[in-house]
Motif scaffolding. Structure first.
Motif: not given
Length: 568
Positions: A425, A215, A428-429, A447, A209, A523
């Motif tokens: 992000k 970002n 998103q990846k 989210t 990640r 998260r």
């Protein structure tokens, strides 16, 4: 499934342009003669001639960083075929592109492979990035992993071929080996730009990640990088430079670093070394976190007794009562650690803005603890590093504008080069690798909840796929290794998954835990202060004894590390 005894002894099939005659010689093996239609040459080989259910399973492994290498090694140990796809030209993941001064944040006894210890030549507890990379390379060489890796193979997307049933609550049929259930992996060769599709039985996503999708903060119109006459880059691009080029890039320039995690501090130190007080480096941060001189304050959280003081996902009534009773002790330990850090760095006396508004335990549970580089506060005192706390920033022609608490006017920081060490992000990846919008929605989740992974590894509604190295811990190598072993035991059929409903309920209990202890950082799915409890669940699934120490006291107060899981 057993072989059909009525099966003919002579079979024919076409493989590419070869005509193959198969002759069964015994129950386990068969010989075949392959005749090339053009060259008329003969080849004699051995192959497994039992029913197709005994064909070797292919495991698609995306990424050849630490997690990918572990996945490859344990796939081979199970007699399966790894198909490792790596976008870069070498192994190592994030360790291939690091800032020159970066060191390992975890003591090497906690950051090591269970079957491949650090060499004696690496002295000290915190190896350099070069030493870490060499260690990873040695591991791959020792177990012969390189030959299984396709380099310069960028995965464009993955797509599942099998049928799914929305109402299916028992996932076992989705995970059983079946030739009709496959994953297609679309891959681009980054050197030739040609594409190829790989067909595999299972997928292990080892993409991490902390790379790939930077970002970048959002700015009001005309107040972003486009308004700035200087240069703006992300820390990812700075890390990708070789050491000499990076040093030249910052030399003699007014550099502003945005961020306060490990990369930001390392870059600030390099700028301070290169430019001194003549061109001081300005570090802009919004929220201070607890920075420690070494990992000693964290080690007290790496035993079972420390975990008894925390409410755990899925705990029973007794453990819940015990955590409540011990909560004052948990608070006292956290305050003691905080006092030690404040005294060590003279935070109250000299750097009041650096004192976090939250407790040390929250940073542990968010995996936001980092070791401050040696000499960092000395450079702050000398003036070669300037600290600025601001809850909002933007760009103008001359540099960076800060909105500082307690000041009405914006503060201008004149800048030549702004480096955004603002993270990545990761969700998103992860989401972007799926071709199916349905799976994209599944994996990202809501989210306002954690990324919905059962055992921090698989999504209940995405079959035959594992995500390794995405959730965080105090030692990601350590956590990734046991995850790989758990997943491959699942693939082998050592245990079966519970129902989808049960798995989703389990995820909800972890969501509650992360929100209670990590607060707004839930998260990140960090298991930093609960890694033993987490490993216990995996051990129980695999049929291992979760108690790895000898004796009651050792089990209660001795720190747990990778070598405790070296054997079953």
């Amino acid at each position: 499934m057993h072989r059909d005894p009525t099966k003919k002894n002579i079979l024919t099939k076409i493989i590419k342009n070869e005509f193959c005659l198969l002759r069964v010689t015994n129950k386990e093996n068969a010989t075949y003669m392959s005749v090339d239609k053009k060259k008329k040459s003969e080849k004699h080989c051995m192959f497994h001639a039992s029913h197709t259910s005994n064909m070797v399973k292919k495991i698609g492994i995306i990424g050849a960083g630490v997690s990918g290498l572990l996945a490859c090694k344990y796939t081979l140990s199970k007699g399966l075929e790894p198909v490792v796809l790596e976008a870069e030209s070498q192994i190592g993941g994030v360790w291939t592109k690091t800032i020159a001064t970066t060191k390992l944040q975890t003591p090497k006894p906690i950051y090591q492979f269970t079957d491949f210890p650090w060499p004696p030549s690496v002295e000290g507890d915190y190896p350099t990035s070069k030493q870490v990379f060499d260690y990873i390379q040695s591991y791959a060489d020792h177990f012969g992993l390189i030959k299984h890796i396709r380099f310069n193979a960028r995965v464009i997307s993955i797509d599942y071929e099998g049928q799914l049933d929305e109402g299916l609550q028992q996932p076992s049929t989705l995970w059983e080996w079946d030739s009709d259930r496959k994953w297609n992996i679309l891959v681009e060769d980054t050197t030739t730009h040609s594409t190829e599709t790989y067909l595999v039985d299972f997928v292990m996503l080892c993409i991490g990640r902390f790379s790939g999708v930077p970002n970048i903060p959002e700015f009001p119109p005309n107040h972003g990088p486009e308004a700035f006459d200087g240069e703006v880059m992300h820390s990812m691009d700075y890390s990708a430079m070789d050491n000499a080029k990076a040093a030249k890039h910052i030399k003699g320039r007014k550099v502003t670093v945005v961020g306060f995690q490990k990369s930001a501090l390392d870059i600030a130190m390099e700028c301070a070394t290169a430019n001194g007080v003549e061109n001081p480096c300005t570090v802009i941060f919004r929220t201070p976190h607890w920075k420690i001189p070494d990992l000693q304050p964290v080690l007290i959280y790496l035993n079972r007794f420390a975990e008894l003081m925390v409410h755990k996902p899925g705990e029973g009534l007794l453990l819940s009562l015990l955590a409540t009773v011990l909560s004052p002790l948990r608070w006292a330990i956290s305050k003691s650690v905080e006092s030690g850090i404040k005294h060590k760095h003279q935070l109250i006396k000299k750097y009041g803005m650096m004192v976090p508004d939250h407790g040390f335990l929250q940073d542990i549970n968010s995996c936001l603890i980092s070791i401050v580089p040696k000499g960092f506060y000395d450079n702050v005192e000398k003036g070669s590093i300037i600290l600025k706390r601001s809850h909002k920033f933007s760009f103008c022609k001359e540099g960076v504008l800060l909105l500082v608490d307690g000041e009405e006017d914006r503060v201008l920081v004149k800048t030549d080069l702004a480096i955004l060490a603002t993270g990545f992000k990761g969700v998103q990846k992860l989401k972007g690798i799926f071709a199916s919008p349905r799976f994209q929605e599944y994996i990202a989740g809501s989210t306002d909840r954690i990324v919905p992974l059962y055992r921090q590894c698989i999504h209940p509604r995405i079959p035959r796929l594992a995500v390794i190295g995405f959730s965080e811990s105090l030692s990601n190598l350590y956590t990734s290794e046991i995850k790989c072993r758990w997943f491959l035991e699942l693939v082998e059929g050592t245990f079966k998954l519970p129902s989808i409903q049960q798995m989703e309920k389990e995820i909800s209990t972890w969501d509650k835990f992360h929100k209670q202890y990590a607060k707004q950082h839930y998260r990140r799915s960090c298991i930093g202060a609960l890694h033993i409890w987490y490993n216990d669940q995996l051990c129980k699934d695999m049929g291992w004894n979760p108690k790895r120490k000898k004796g009651f006291l050792a089990e209660l107060i001795s720190p747990y590390g990778p070598m405790d899981y070296a054997s079953k």
